[in-house]
Design a protein around this motif. Structure first.
Motif, short mmCIF file in Angstrom:
data_model
loop_
_atom_site.label_atom_id
_atom_site.label_comp_id
_atom_site.label_asym_id
_atom_site.label_seq_id
_atom_site.Cartn_x
_atom_site.Cartn_y
_atom_site.Cartn_z
N MET A 46 0.98 -1.09 -0.14
CA MET A 46 -0.20 0.09 0.03
C MET A 46 0.72 1.30 -0.07
SD MET A 46 -3.38 -0.58 2.18
CE MET A 46 -3.93 -2.24 2.44
N ASP A 47 1.72 1.27 0.67
CA ASP A 47 2.75 2.45 0.73
C ASP A 47 3.26 2.84 -0.68
OD1 ASP A 47 2.30 3.38 3.24
OD2 ASP A 47 3.77 1.68 4.19
N GLU A 48 3.81 1.61 -1.16
CA GLU A 48 4.49 1.68 -2.42
C GLU A 48 3.62 1.92 -3.65
OE1 GLU A 48 6.50 -2.19 -2.60
OE2 GLU A 48 8.02 -1.60 -1.19
N MET A 49 2.12 1.42 -3.80
CA MET A 49 1.39 1.41 -4.86
C MET A 49 0.16 2.44 -4.87
SD MET A 49 1.35 -2.83 -5.53
CE MET A 49 0.96 -2.52 -7.32
N TYR B 276 -18.10 -2.08 1.46
CA TYR B 276 -17.89 -0.96 2.66
C TYR B 276 -18.87 0.15 2.48
CZ TYR B 276 -13.04 -2.66 3.20
OH TYR B 276 -11.86 -3.32 3.26
N PRO B 277 -19.34 0.72 3.52
CA PRO B 277 -20.39 1.91 3.44
C PRO B 277 -20.23 3.06 2.73
CG PRO B 277 -19.31 1.71 5.72
CD PRO B 277 -18.97 0.90 4.91
N ALA B 278 -18.79 3.49 2.67
CA ALA B 278 -18.13 4.52 2.23
C ALA B 278 -16.91 4.71 1.32
CB ALA B 278 -18.11 5.82 3.16
N PRO B 279 -16.37 5.66 0.83
CA PRO B 279 -15.23 5.66 0.32
C PRO B 279 -13.88 5.52 1.31
CG PRO B 279 -16.36 7.00 -1.14
CD PRO B 279 -17.19 6.41 0.16
N ARG B 280 -12.87 4.90 1.32
CA ARG B 280 -11.82 5.19 2.24
C ARG B 280 -10.63 5.63 1.63
NH1 ARG B 280 -14.29 2.48 6.43
NH2 ARG B 280 -15.30 0.32 6.02
N ASN B 281 -10.03 6.42 2.57
CA ASN B 281 -8.74 7.06 2.26
C ASN B 281 -7.68 5.95 2.41
OD1 ASN B 281 -8.31 7.10 5.02
ND2 ASN B 281 -8.29 9.30 5.10
N LYS B 282 -6.35 6.41 2.21
CA LYS B 282 -5.31 5.43 2.36
C LYS B 282 -5.12 4.84 3.53
CE LYS B 282 -0.60 5.26 0.97
NZ LYS B 282 0.96 5.86 0.37
N ALA B 283 -5.19 5.77 4.74
CA ALA B 283 -5.04 5.33 6.19
C ALA B 283 -6.09 4.44 6.51
CB ALA B 283 -5.12 6.49 6.87
N SER B 284 -7.29 4.81 6.00
CA SER B 284 -8.36 3.73 6.47
C SER B 284 -8.34 2.56 5.76
CB SER B 284 -10.06 4.39 6.00
OG SER B 284 -10.92 3.63 6.34
N THR B 285 -7.76 2.46 4.48
CA THR B 285 -7.50 1.36 3.74
C THR B 285 -6.52 0.58 4.45
OG1 THR B 285 -8.22 2.29 1.79
CG2 THR B 285 -7.09 0.48 1.44
N LYS B 286 -5.50 1.03 4.65
CA LYS B 286 -4.34 0.33 5.50
C LYS B 286 -5.05 -0.26 6.76
CE LYS B 286 -0.23 2.21 5.43
NZ LYS B 286 0.72 3.15 5.47
#
Length: 153
Positions: free
Chosen positions: A53-56, A68-78
């Protein structure tokens, strides 16, 4: 003099043809590179690579898997990825590319997948689904800007 003008048009047409072939080759190369990134992401997940995730994913990433109920940012996805890894792991997958569109430094990749997920109790669940990934060209590679998809219900 008219013959000379004719040659100018022939040369201009030849130049356009060469540019068109070069652009098609660039698009084909971009499509191959984009598909390689999509495959690498799935392979890294299956291999248990914690750095993918950090690389891509670009910092501005936002994705919305269907469950998922809503879009997730990078931190939430991680964060959710770490939780899911504690519940089991992807043990096999196959991807089926449908279409890749490249527009400048942006690309959209549509594909289907089949996956096998083994939970922490050892039970394997098979899934079929679809994804649309949006990628952006960075200085060093194509990276995910967004995605949407998930299992077919």
């Amino acid at each position: 003099m008219q013959g000379f003008n004719c040659y100018k048009y022939v040369l201009a047409a030849a130049a356009l043809l060469v540019c068109g072939v070069a652009a098609a080759q660039d698009t084909a190369a971009d499509q191959a590179n984009i598909w390689a990134v999509v495959e690498k992401q799935w392979n890294d997940v299956e291999a248990g690579d914690k750095k993918w995730m950090d690389e891509m994913l670009v910092e501005e990433f936002t994705g919305w898997p269907k469950n998922y109920p809503a879009p997730r940012n990078k931190a939430s996805t991680k964060m959710w990825n770490r939780f899911n890894e504690s519940q089991g792991k992807l043990v096999a997958h196959e991807l089926y590319p449908l279409a890749i569109v490249v527009h400048g430094d942006f690309a959209v990749a549509h594909y289907l997948y089949t996956s096998a997920y083994k939970n922490k109790d050892g039970e394997v669940e098979m899934n079929n689904g679809r994804y649309t990934d949006i990628l952006v060209r960075t200085d060093d590679s194509w990276k995910f800007l967004s995605w949407h998809g998930g299992t077919d219900d």
